[in-house]
Design a protein around this motif. Sequence first.
Motif, PDB file in Angstrom:
ATOM      1  N   VAL A 102      65.870  34.476  32.973  1.00 45.29           N
ATOM      2  CA  VAL A 102      65.939  33.160  33.692  1.00 45.29           C
ATOM      3  C   VAL A 102      64.967  32.283  32.908  1.00 45.29           C
ATOM      4  O   VAL A 102      63.846  32.645  32.626  1.00 45.29           O
ATOM      5  N   TRP A 103      65.391  31.098  32.512  1.00 48.52           N
ATOM      6  CA  TRP A 103      64.609  30.022  31.924  1.00 48.52           C
ATOM      7  C   TRP A 103      64.150  28.968  32.824  1.00 48.52           C
ATOM      8  O   TRP A 103      64.910  28.283  33.220  1.00 48.52           O
ATOM      9  N   ARG A 104      62.919  29.072  33.247  1.00 47.84           N
ATOM     10  CA  ARG A 104      62.593  28.403  34.285  1.00 47.84           C
ATOM     11  C   ARG A 104      61.830  26.750  33.785  1.00 47.84           C
ATOM     12  O   ARG A 104      60.694  26.584  33.970  1.00 47.84           O
ATOM     13  N   LEU A 105      62.991  25.976  33.459  1.00 50.87           N
ATOM     14  CA  LEU A 105      62.597  24.672  33.035  1.00 50.87           C
ATOM     15  C   LEU A 105      61.960  23.787  34.148  1.00 50.87           C
ATOM     16  O   LEU A 105      61.246  23.034  34.184  1.00 50.87           O
ATOM     17  N   PRO A 146      60.954  12.520  29.612  1.00 48.72           N
ATOM     18  CA  PRO A 146      61.349  13.639  29.748  1.00 48.72           C
ATOM     19  C   PRO A 146      60.499  14.752  28.787  1.00 48.72           C
ATOM     20  O   PRO A 146      59.974  14.559  27.809  1.00 48.72           O
ATOM     21  N   ILE A 147      60.349  15.882  29.349  1.00 52.21           N
ATOM     22  CA  ILE A 147      59.400  16.710  28.770  1.00 52.21           C
ATOM     23  C   ILE A 147      60.309  17.385  27.735  1.00 52.21           C
ATOM     24  O   ILE A 147      61.619  17.804  28.068  1.00 52.21           O
ATOM     25  N   SER A 148      59.902  17.518  26.237  1.00 49.82           N
ATOM     26  CA  SER A 148      61.006  17.969  25.389  1.00 49.82           C
ATOM     27  C   SER A 148      60.785  19.380  25.105  1.00 49.82           C
ATOM     28  O   SER A 148      59.460  19.821  24.672  1.00 49.82           O
ATOM     29  N   VAL A 149      61.385  20.229  25.100  1.00 53.80           N
ATOM     30  CA  VAL A 149      61.409  21.708  24.894  1.00 53.80           C
ATOM     31  C   VAL A 149      62.436  21.977  23.616  1.00 53.80           C
ATOM     32  O   VAL A 149      63.583  21.973  23.618  1.00 53.80           O
ATOM     33  N   GLY A 150      61.788  22.538  22.659  1.00 54.58           N
ATOM     34  CA  GLY A 150      62.495  22.847  21.257  1.00 54.58           C
ATOM     35  C   GLY A 150      62.738  24.460  21.207  1.00 54.58           C
ATOM     36  O   GLY A 150      62.046  25.420  21.614  1.00 54.58           O
ATOM     37  N   THR A 151      63.953  24.707  20.787  1.00 53.74           N
ATOM     38  CA  THR A 151      64.383  26.100  20.519  1.00 53.74           C
ATOM     39  C   THR A 151      65.501  26.139  19.487  1.00 53.74           C
ATOM     40  O   THR A 151      66.014  25.151  19.194  1.00 53.74           O
ATOM     41  N   THR A 152      65.484  27.490  18.873  1.00 61.26           N
ATOM     42  CA  THR A 152      66.679  27.791  17.707  1.00 61.26           C
ATOM     43  C   THR A 152      67.746  28.488  18.512  1.00 61.26           C
ATOM     44  O   THR A 152      68.794  28.688  17.612  1.00 61.26           O
ATOM     45  N   ASP A 153      67.526  28.847  19.835  1.00 63.37           N
ATOM     46  CA  ASP A 153      68.806  29.236  20.421  1.00 63.37           C
ATOM     47  C   ASP A 153      69.951  28.265  20.384  1.00 63.37           C
ATOM     48  O   ASP A 153      69.822  27.104  20.500  1.00 63.37           O
ATOM     49  N   GLU A 154      71.040  28.717  20.417  1.00 63.73           N
ATOM     50  CA  GLU A 154      72.339  27.875  20.376  1.00 63.73           C
ATOM     51  C   GLU A 154      73.076  28.291  21.790  1.00 63.73           C
ATOM     52  O   GLU A 154      73.144  29.129  22.100  1.00 63.73           O
ATOM     53  N   VAL A 155      73.854  27.146  22.278  1.00 62.64           N
ATOM     54  CA  VAL A 155      74.828  27.154  23.192  1.00 62.64           C
ATOM     55  C   VAL A 155      76.157  27.297  22.802  1.00 62.64           C
ATOM     56  O   VAL A 155      76.793  26.692  22.192  1.00 62.64           O
ATOM     57  N   THR A 156      76.762  28.430  23.082  1.00 64.77           N
ATOM     58  CA  THR A 156      78.097  28.655  22.662  1.00 64.77           C
ATOM     59  C   THR A 156      79.181  28.105  23.581  1.00 64.77           C
ATOM     60  O   THR A 156      79.941  27.623  22.987  1.00 64.77           O
ATOM     61  N   SER A 157      78.892  27.983  24.765  1.00 66.75           N
ATOM     62  CA  SER A 157      79.643  27.290  25.612  1.00 66.75           C
ATOM     63  C   SER A 157      79.140  27.000  27.101  1.00 66.75           C
ATOM     64  O   SER A 157      78.116  27.686  27.425  1.00 66.75           O
ATOM     65  N   LEU A 158      79.336  25.762  27.474  1.00 68.28           N
ATOM     66  CA  LEU A 158      78.734  25.381  28.836  1.00 68.28           C
ATOM     67  C   LEU A 158      79.493  25.843  29.881  1.00 68.28           C
ATOM     68  O   LEU A 158      79.035  25.999  31.121  1.00 68.28           O
ATOM     69  N   ASP A 159      80.565  26.569  29.538  1.00 66.34           N
ATOM     70  CA  ASP A 159      81.378  27.243  30.670  1.00 66.34           C
ATOM     71  C   ASP A 159      81.026  28.739  30.761  1.00 66.34           C
ATOM     72  O   ASP A 159      81.002  29.511  29.789  1.00 66.34           O
ATOM     73  N   GLY A 169      70.849  31.732  24.284  1.00 64.73           N
ATOM     74  CA  GLY A 169      70.980  30.224  24.424  1.00 64.73           C
ATOM     75  C   GLY A 169      71.966  29.482  25.458  1.00 64.73           C
ATOM     76  O   GLY A 169      71.396  28.550  26.256  1.00 64.73           O
ATOM     77  N   SER A 170      73.028  30.204  25.858  1.00 61.82           N
ATOM     78  CA  SER A 170      73.782  29.545  26.797  1.00 61.82           C
ATOM     79  C   SER A 170      73.441  29.811  28.312  1.00 61.82           C
ATOM     80  O   SER A 170      73.223  29.096  29.182  1.00 61.82           O
ATOM     81  N   TRP A 171      72.840  31.374  28.283  1.00 62.81           N
ATOM     82  CA  TRP A 171      72.604  31.505  29.923  1.00 62.81           C
ATOM     83  C   TRP A 171      71.075  30.998  30.120  1.00 62.81           C
ATOM     84  O   TRP A 171      70.902  30.691  31.170  1.00 62.81           O
ATOM     85  N   ALA A 172      70.318  30.444  29.080  1.00 64.80           N
ATOM     86  CA  ALA A 172      69.224  29.812  29.362  1.00 64.80           C
ATOM     87  C   ALA A 172      69.545  28.364  30.025  1.00 64.80           C
ATOM     88  O   ALA A 172      68.847  28.003  31.099  1.00 64.80           O
ATOM     89  N   VAL A 173      70.621  27.602  29.641  1.00 67.59           N
ATOM     90  CA  VAL A 173      70.959  26.653  30.259  1.00 67.59           C
ATOM     91  C   VAL A 173      71.685  26.740  31.572  1.00 67.59           C
ATOM     92  O   VAL A 173      71.585  25.951  32.811  1.00 67.59           O
ATOM     93  N   TYR A 174      72.455  27.876  31.655  1.00 68.25           N
ATOM     94  CA  TYR A 174      73.138  28.218  32.931  1.00 68.25           C
ATOM     95  C   TYR A 174      72.040  28.427  34.038  1.00 68.25           C
ATOM     96  O   TYR A 174      72.344  27.931  35.364  1.00 68.25           O
TER      97      TYR A 174
END
Length: 519
Positions: free
Chosen positions: A510-513, A36-49, A57-62
Amino acid sequence: MRSIRIRIIMICTALVAAGIGAWLLLLTPDKGKNQPISVGTTDEVTSLDPAGAYDAGSWAVYSNVYQSLLTFGPGSQTPVPDAAETCGFTGTALTTYTCTLRDDLRFSNGRPVTARDVEYSFERMLGIASDVGPAALFPKLESVTTQGRDVVFKLSAGDATFPLKLATGAGAIVDSASYPKDRLRDAPAVDGSGPFVLAEYQPGVRALLEPNPHYRGAMQRPTTSVEVRYYAEGEQLASAWRSGDVHVTHRQLPPQMVASFDAAKEGVQMTEATSAEIRSIVFNVRKGSPMAERAVRQAVASVVDRARIASGPYHSTVEPLYSIIPRGFVGYSTPFFDRYSEGGDAVEQARELLRDADVETPVSFTYGHRAGETSAAEAAELRRQLEATGLFRVKVVAADWKEFQKGYASGAYDAYGLGWLPDFPDSDSFAQPLVGRGNALQNGYASEETDRLIAITQRYDDRSRAVLAFKRLQEHAAQDVPILPLWQKKDYVLSRDVAGSQYLSDGTGVWRLWQLSWL
């Protein structure tokens, strides 16, 4: 002769072995490129919901594991259908918005996505109304109904920005069979229909995203897996980059590294990503806090020296900001510069404001910030500036991200530093969520005049017609000072051996991974 023959045989054997080895190298793919391509960040995910988080950080995953009805194409500020086939307002009042859902969508668990799932997602998000969730983004949404594949949104008043809000993480569609109606989902799992599937997740450590074979929508399908690695501090992220543990970095490298980094010398790609990230002091205006007194907030606004903050803790990687709406957005102006001094008269102006309001000095208050080296340096500089006037006594409190969120939502701090990224590319993203009634900052601020001006700005499809109302809104904010803007910055992405990193972030939220691939 025998020795010569043996040598010839040995040489031929060696040549054959070398040839076979070379041939195998040609046939064997690079093992690193299978990873996998590894992407580093200091953002945190508050919730996956998606009903439970309203942070970058959460919306980047969403944006990678969920779909919304609409999304933003690369470099575009106009939303386009993603989970929807078509969307549009009915009539000119901008109070009825209808989307027709695609008929070929499936969640990553294989279950079909239905219009009922869309209705359920919105009703659930609004019903749970998490303190740190996105419900504050939809104060005018009265109802969501379905008929076949059509989803109909009814608004209490016209809102030209509603389609942009649908295109954010707040519009994420969840599986109604997997997410409880009246509470957040506890399991560290995702059932979405976005370009990726969440294959593994360790909170605060890593998220492994694998291409979703069921994805249908506006985005291109990913060509490789991506591993997002989370770091508590910018220095840890920088160390991971230097050691080669991550191939891409995004948010937030230490300011001193960004200021001195030479991409050409390092032989890597450095992209200045479009961003409108701002940071402000947010004031708790609830009864019982010293910041409930407007004169105290105005006095703080008078003496804060943004230039010293920008050149000190941030090594000139940020620019002073005197506007809630940042540069580059409709309605940008400088009311905090126009109203408050930063020169030799600043302290006297602050003293006069407090004296006229019969406020006893020094004013003692608590200032909270998210734990981290740069935030701590900023807080120390703010404390130094304020206490040097003799008008304030500041107690600085640091907490990790989740505890910090709980703290400011519950009123634990009189003031706190908070960064903000726009949810969508429009000035309204700095208005309603920051200073509107029931705003996302949880500081207790509400103003009829502010709400009136926000409503005016939302009436216009042609956003240039909202300029005057946005400027009046900012003037009112500078007078009331529910928040004090400090700085605006650019965003930077570093990458090595990876293509597409320049498209990772474009200011649309939008985080375009899925744009990333091995070179």
